[in-house]
Scaffold this active site. Structure first.
Site, PDB file in Angstrom:
ATOM      1  N   HIS A   1       0.839  -1.204   0.000  1.00 26.11           N
ATOM      2  CA  HIS A   1       0.000   0.000   0.000  1.00 26.11           C
ATOM      3  C   HIS A   1       0.878   1.261   0.000  1.00 26.11           C
ATOM      4  CE1 HIS A   1      -3.073  -2.648   2.291  1.00 26.11           C
ATOM      5  NE2 HIS A   1      -3.589  -2.430   1.096  1.00 26.11           N
TER       6      HIS A   1
ATOM      7  N   LYS B   1     -17.422  -6.942   8.354  1.00 28.61           N
ATOM      8  CA  LYS B   1     -16.126  -7.633   8.419  1.00 28.61           C
ATOM      9  C   LYS B   1     -15.617  -7.692   9.849  1.00 28.61           C
ATOM     10  CE  LYS B   1     -13.825  -7.285   3.944  1.00 28.61           C
ATOM     11  NZ  LYS B   1     -12.647  -6.733   3.251  1.00 28.61           N
TER      12      LYS B   1
ATOM     13  N   ARG C   1      -1.836  -6.274  -8.474  1.00 24.87           N
ATOM     14  CA  ARG C   1      -0.694  -7.156  -8.188  1.00 24.87           C
ATOM     15  C   ARG C   1      -0.546  -8.231  -9.250  1.00 24.87           C
ATOM     16  NH1 ARG C   1      -2.888  -7.867  -2.230  1.00 24.87           N
ATOM     17  NH2 ARG C   1      -4.633  -8.167  -3.614  1.00 24.87           N
TER      18      ARG C   1
ATOM     19  N   SER D   1      -2.729  -7.851   2.777  1.00 31.45           N
ATOM     20  CA  SER D   1      -3.038  -7.778   4.215  1.00 31.45           C
ATOM     21  C   SER D   1      -3.452  -9.159   4.728  1.00 31.45           C
ATOM     22  CB  SER D   1      -4.175  -6.789   4.473  1.00 31.45           C
ATOM     23  OG  SER D   1      -3.818  -5.507   4.046  1.00 31.45           O
TER      24      SER D   1
HETATM   25  O1  PNS Z   1      -8.839  -3.165   0.312  1.00 30.78           O
HETATM   26  P1  PNS Z   1     -10.047  -3.723  -0.371  1.00 30.78           P
HETATM   27  O2  PNS Z   1     -10.862  -4.515   0.620  1.00 30.78           O
HETATM   28  O3  PNS Z   1      -9.692  -4.503  -1.604  1.00 30.78           O
HETATM   29  O4  PNS Z   1     -10.955  -2.483  -0.862  1.00 30.78           O
HETATM   30  C1  PNS Z   1     -12.187  -2.685  -1.497  1.00 30.78           C
HETATM   31  C2  PNS Z   1     -12.954  -1.352  -1.656  1.00 30.78           C
HETATM   32  C3  PNS Z   1     -13.056  -0.625  -0.323  1.00 30.78           C
HETATM   33  C4  PNS Z   1     -12.239  -0.476  -2.644  1.00 30.78           C
HETATM   34  C5  PNS Z   1     -14.373  -1.691  -2.211  1.00 30.78           C
HETATM   35  O5  PNS Z   1     -14.924  -2.715  -1.443  1.00 30.78           O
HETATM   36  C6  PNS Z   1     -15.308  -0.496  -2.198  1.00 30.78           C
HETATM   37  O6  PNS Z   1     -15.140   0.435  -2.950  1.00 30.78           O
HETATM   38  N1  PNS Z   1     -16.331  -0.533  -1.302  1.00 30.78           N
HETATM   39  C7  PNS Z   1     -17.280   0.535  -1.137  1.00 30.78           C
HETATM   40  C8  PNS Z   1     -18.677   0.131  -1.607  1.00 30.78           C
HETATM   41  C9  PNS Z   1     -18.841   0.361  -3.081  1.00 30.78           C
HETATM   42  O7  PNS Z   1     -18.635   1.440  -3.616  1.00 30.78           O
HETATM   43  N2  PNS Z   1     -19.225  -0.724  -3.776  1.00 30.78           N
HETATM   44  C10 PNS Z   1     -19.401  -0.737  -5.206  1.00 30.78           C
HETATM   45  C11 PNS Z   1     -18.070  -1.044  -5.887  1.00 30.78           C
HETATM   46  S1  PNS Z   1     -18.254  -1.167  -7.602  1.00 30.78           S
END
Ligand code: PNS
Length: 162
Positions: free
Chosen positions: A17, A41, A94, A132
């Site tokens: 990150h 979560k 990645r 993570s």
């Molecule tokens: O670190 P992560 O868990 O891969 O991050 C995922 C994240 C936070 C980017 C994604 O889950 C997100 O944007 N969640 C917010 C809800 C949302 O906008 N959902 C629609 C996505 S198309």
């Protein structure tokens, strides 16, 4: 003034990150690290702990040209991006395994907010295997995680285990 959102769970923030944050800083004037508050979560670190870890891990970032700040959001990422007047969302890629999910999210986000562009940065060769989830697994099974997470996170993980 070009502001980008770097969203994620950051449970915990890794060297992968931090590499993406440092490199995003060369492209944008401000990076808002956006921590998703997800009550479904079961994280290792609470939101407040993750904020503090992100703040101290990014405190060394050279912010003469780019401001880095940490914020939290709930709900849709694109709503938060609009609220922040961000022009872009940054995501790290990645491996091929990330691609399908990231493409789907980027396309859905573009449908919802066409003015917000998703910018992908390829993970560095030295960071592309860091996640993570794996860091936590290795740590919980007694493996060495030094160099995978910033020292402040490593200390916090050891403190959790005590
Ligand atoms: O670190 P992560 O868990 O891969 O991050 C995922 C994240 C936070 C980017 C994604 O889950 C997100 O944007 N969640 C917010 C809800 C949302 O906008 N959902 C629609 C996505 S198309």
């Amino acid at each position: 003034m070009r502001r980008a959102i770097y969203p994620g769970s950051f449970d915990p923030v890794t060297e992968g990150h931090l590499d993406i944050i440092r490199r995003s800083c060369r492209i944008f004037d401000e990076i808002v690290i956006a921590l998703l508050v997800n009550p479904n979560k079961k994280p290792m670190f609470t939101i407040d702990e993750r904020i503090a870890l992100l703040q101290s891990a990014t405190a060394q970032t050279d912010n003469s040209k780019c401001q880095v700040r940490v914020a939290t959001f709930q709900g849709l990422l694109v709503h938060f991006a609009r609220e922040q007047r961000a022009c872009a969302v940054v995501r790290g890629l990645r491996a091929v395994a990330d691609y399908e999910y990231e493409l789907q999210m980027a396309q859905m986000n573009r449908r919802l907010a066409p003015e917000v562009e998703t910018v992908f940065l390829m993970a560095g060769a030295g960071e592309s295997y860091i996640s993570s989830r794996l860091v936590k697994e290795v740590f919980q099974l007694g493996g060495d995680i030094s160099g995978l997470v910033p020292p402040v996170v490593e200390r916090a993980m050891h403190a959790k285990k005590l």
